[in-house]
Scaffold this motif. Structure first.
Motif, PDB file in Angstrom:
ATOM      1  N   MET A  85      46.640  34.985  38.171  1.00 13.54           N
ATOM      2  CA  MET A  85      47.700  35.244  37.196  1.00 13.54           C
ATOM      3  C   MET A  85      48.266  36.649  37.365  1.00 13.54           C
ATOM      4  N   LEU A  86      47.401  37.631  37.505  1.00  9.90           N
ATOM      5  CA  LEU A  86      47.854  39.027  37.598  1.00  9.90           C
ATOM      6  C   LEU A  86      48.603  39.283  38.905  1.00  9.90           C
ATOM      7  N   GLU A  87      48.145  38.686  39.998  1.00  6.32           N
ATOM      8  CA  GLU A  87      48.874  38.810  41.269  1.00  6.32           C
ATOM      9  C   GLU A  87      50.266  38.200  41.149  1.00  6.32           C
ATOM     10  N   ASN A  88      50.347  37.027  40.535  1.00  6.01           N
ATOM     11  CA  ASN A  88      51.648  36.356  40.365  1.00  6.01           C
ATOM     12  C   ASN A  88      52.607  37.179  39.512  1.00  6.01           C
ATOM     13  N   LEU A  89      52.060  37.982  38.615  1.00  5.69           N
ATOM     14  CA  LEU A  89      52.896  38.820  37.757  1.00  5.69           C
ATOM     15  C   LEU A  89      53.158  40.197  38.370  1.00  5.69           C
ATOM     16  N   GLY A  90      52.603  40.459  39.555  1.00  3.20           N
ATOM     17  CA  GLY A  90      52.887  41.703  40.261  1.00  3.20           C
ATOM     18  C   GLY A  90      52.081  42.915  39.841  1.00  3.20           C
ATOM     19  N   TYR A  91      50.923  42.703  39.242  1.00  6.00           N
ATOM     20  CA  TYR A  91      50.066  43.826  38.867  1.00  6.00           C
ATOM     21  C   TYR A  91      49.500  44.487  40.125  1.00  6.00           C
ATOM     22  N   PRO A  92      49.229  45.784  40.071  1.00 10.97           N
ATOM     23  CA  PRO A  92      48.675  46.482  41.242  1.00 10.97           C
ATOM     24  C   PRO A  92      47.240  46.048  41.552  1.00 10.97           C
ATOM     25  N   ASP A  93      46.899  46.080  42.827  1.00  7.88           N
ATOM     26  CA  ASP A  93      45.599  45.600  43.299  1.00  7.88           C
ATOM     27  C   ASP A  93      44.408  46.300  42.642  1.00  7.88           C
ATOM     28  N   GLU A  94      44.470  47.616  42.501  1.00  5.55           N
ATOM     29  CA  GLU A  94      43.333  48.345  41.919  1.00  5.55           C
ATOM     30  C   GLU A  94      43.113  47.949  40.462  1.00  5.55           C
ATOM     31  N   LEU A  95      44.186  47.767  39.723  1.00  2.04           N
ATOM     32  CA  LEU A  95      44.067  47.324  38.336  1.00  2.04           C
ATOM     33  C   LEU A  95      43.475  45.917  38.305  1.00  2.04           C
ATOM     34  N   ILE A  96      43.952  45.036  39.157  1.00  3.63           N
ATOM     35  CA  ILE A  96      43.445  43.662  39.201  1.00  3.63           C
ATOM     36  C   ILE A  96      41.947  43.652  39.496  1.00  3.63           C
ATOM     37  N   LYS A  97      41.531  44.470  40.431  1.00  3.59           N
ATOM     38  CA  LYS A  97      40.110  44.525  40.807  1.00  3.59           C
ATOM     39  C   LYS A  97      39.239  44.892  39.600  1.00  3.59           C
ATOM     40  N   ARG A  98      39.634  45.917  38.866  1.00  4.45           N
ATOM     41  CA  ARG A  98      38.842  46.341  37.702  1.00  4.45           C
ATOM     42  C   ARG A  98      38.909  45.309  36.579  1.00  4.45           C
ATOM     43  N   VAL A  99      40.090  44.758  36.325  1.00  2.00           N
ATOM     44  CA  VAL A  99      40.223  43.750  35.277  1.00  2.00           C
ATOM     45  C   VAL A  99      39.347  42.540  35.603  1.00  2.00           C
ATOM     46  N   CYS A 100      39.340  42.113  36.843  1.00  2.00           N
ATOM     47  CA  CYS A 100      38.497  40.977  37.236  1.00  2.00           C
ATOM     48  C   CYS A 100      37.020  41.289  37.034  1.00  2.00           C
ATOM     49  N   PHE A 101      36.617  42.516  37.328  1.00  2.00           N
ATOM     50  CA  PHE A 101      35.242  42.928  37.049  1.00  2.00           C
ATOM     51  C   PHE A 101      34.944  42.799  35.551  1.00  2.00           C
ATOM     52  N   LEU A 102      35.849  43.302  34.724  1.00  2.00           N
ATOM     53  CA  LEU A 102      35.634  43.261  33.274  1.00  2.00           C
ATOM     54  C   LEU A 102      35.591  41.822  32.757  1.00  2.00           C
ATOM     55  N   VAL A 103      36.472  40.979  33.238  1.00  3.81           N
ATOM     56  CA  VAL A 103      36.478  39.565  32.849  1.00  3.81           C
ATOM     57  C   VAL A 103      35.152  38.915  33.244  1.00  3.81           C
ATOM     58  N   HIS A 107      30.623  39.392  28.749  1.00 11.56           N
ATOM     59  CA  HIS A 107      29.516  38.885  27.931  1.00 11.56           C
ATOM     60  C   HIS A 107      28.180  39.477  28.387  1.00 11.56           C
ATOM     61  N   THR A 108      28.228  40.494  29.219  1.00 16.64           N
ATOM     62  CA  THR A 108      27.030  41.179  29.705  1.00 16.64           C
ATOM     63  C   THR A 108      26.994  42.546  29.033  1.00 16.64           C
ATOM     64  N   TYR A 109      25.956  42.777  28.235  1.00 18.73           N
ATOM     65  CA  TYR A 109      25.952  43.970  27.378  1.00 18.73           C
ATOM     66  C   TYR A 109      24.996  45.060  27.822  1.00 18.73           C
ATOM     67  N   GLN A 110      24.293  44.847  28.922  1.00 19.55           N
ATOM     68  CA  GLN A 110      23.473  45.925  29.457  1.00 19.55           C
ATOM     69  C   GLN A 110      24.217  46.554  30.628  1.00 19.55           C
ATOM     70  N   ASP A 111      23.958  47.791  30.866  1.00 17.04           N
ATOM     71  CA  ASP A 111      24.576  48.530  31.974  1.00 17.04           C
ATOM     72  C   ASP A 111      26.108  48.545  31.887  1.00 17.04           C
ATOM     73  N   ILE A 112      26.628  48.770  30.693  1.00 19.17           N
ATOM     74  CA  ILE A 112      28.079  48.882  30.514  1.00 19.17           C
ATOM     75  C   ILE A 112      28.522  50.163  31.218  1.00 19.17           C
ATOM     76  N   ASP A 113      29.373  50.009  32.219  1.00 20.84           N
ATOM     77  CA  ASP A 113      29.796  51.174  33.009  1.00 20.84           C
ATOM     78  C   ASP A 113      31.289  51.424  32.821  1.00 20.84           C
ATOM     79  N   GLY A 114      31.604  52.342  31.991  1.00 22.79           N
ATOM     80  CA  GLY A 114      32.995  52.717  31.817  1.00 22.79           C
ATOM     81  C   GLY A 114      33.486  52.541  30.394  1.00 22.79           C
ATOM     82  N   GLN A 115      34.411  53.410  30.031  1.00 20.96           N
ATOM     83  CA  GLN A 115      34.982  53.374  28.689  1.00 20.96           C
ATOM     84  C   GLN A 115      35.782  52.092  28.471  1.00 20.96           C
ATOM     85  N   ASP A 116      36.454  51.596  29.500  1.00 13.99           N
ATOM     86  CA  ASP A 116      37.232  50.367  29.366  1.00 13.99           C
ATOM     87  C   ASP A 116      36.322  49.179  29.064  1.00 13.99           C
ATOM     88  N   TYR A 117      35.207  49.112  29.740  1.00 13.60           N
ATOM     89  CA  TYR A 117      34.213  48.047  29.537  1.00 13.60           C
ATOM     90  C   TYR A 117      33.678  48.128  28.110  1.00 13.60           C
TER      91      TYR A 117
END
Length: 161
Positions: A85-103, A107-117
């Protein structure tokens, strides 16, 4: 980034499921408020807001594939659906990579790495507490175990405690 196009695309994707559309919109609103309250840099805020809108994109393929929307299935199926979906909408690759990690970890609550997470998890809990009718003792436990941001904690206390 403007999130209106993604909001419309997610609404089309979830067409027929008003509850899922309402859920991601509420999570988005809380995530936006937490990120702004914590004064996230604009790039981090963009990642957070994008992830909030698509965080549950894995529910639909999980239901189709497994007959279940369990968190483990969402984390397994969501990243690929979000990437497409994000590629089809033209989002930048680095943002997509992090968003996919977060998605794939929301539902994993240990080892939360990052303020966005952290902010995404808190925003999702703020909505899930209400939608799941969590009792006061459960809310206090989640507050102690999960919440770390001042803004998210303030929202939790204001809404529920």
């Amino acid at each position: 980034m403007k999130q209106s196009e993604l909001t419309l695309e997610m609404s089309r994707y979830e067409k027929g499921s008003v509850s899922r559309i309402n859920h991601f919109l509420k999570v988005y609103a809380f995530a936006k408020a937490i990120g702004e309250g914590e004064q996230f840099p604009s790039e981090l805020q963009d990642i957070l807001e994008t992830a909030a809108l698509v965080h549950d994109i894995g529910i639909k393929p999980s239901l189709e594939k497994y007959g279940s929307s369990a968190g483990e299935y969402q984390e397994k199926e969501g990243p690929e659906a979000a990437r497409v979906m994000l590629e089809n909408l033209g989002y930048p690759d680095e943002l997509i990579k992090r968003v996919c990690f977060l998605v794939g970890h929301h539902h994993t609550y240990q080892d939360i790495d990052g303020q966005d997470y952290q902010a995404l998890v808190e925003a999702d809990f703020l909505v899930n507490i209400f939608e799941g009718n969590m009792d006061a003792s459960g809310i206090r436990e989640v507050r102690q175990r999960i919440f770390r941001t001042a803004t998210g904690t303030r929202l939790l206390d204001t809404l529920y405690l």
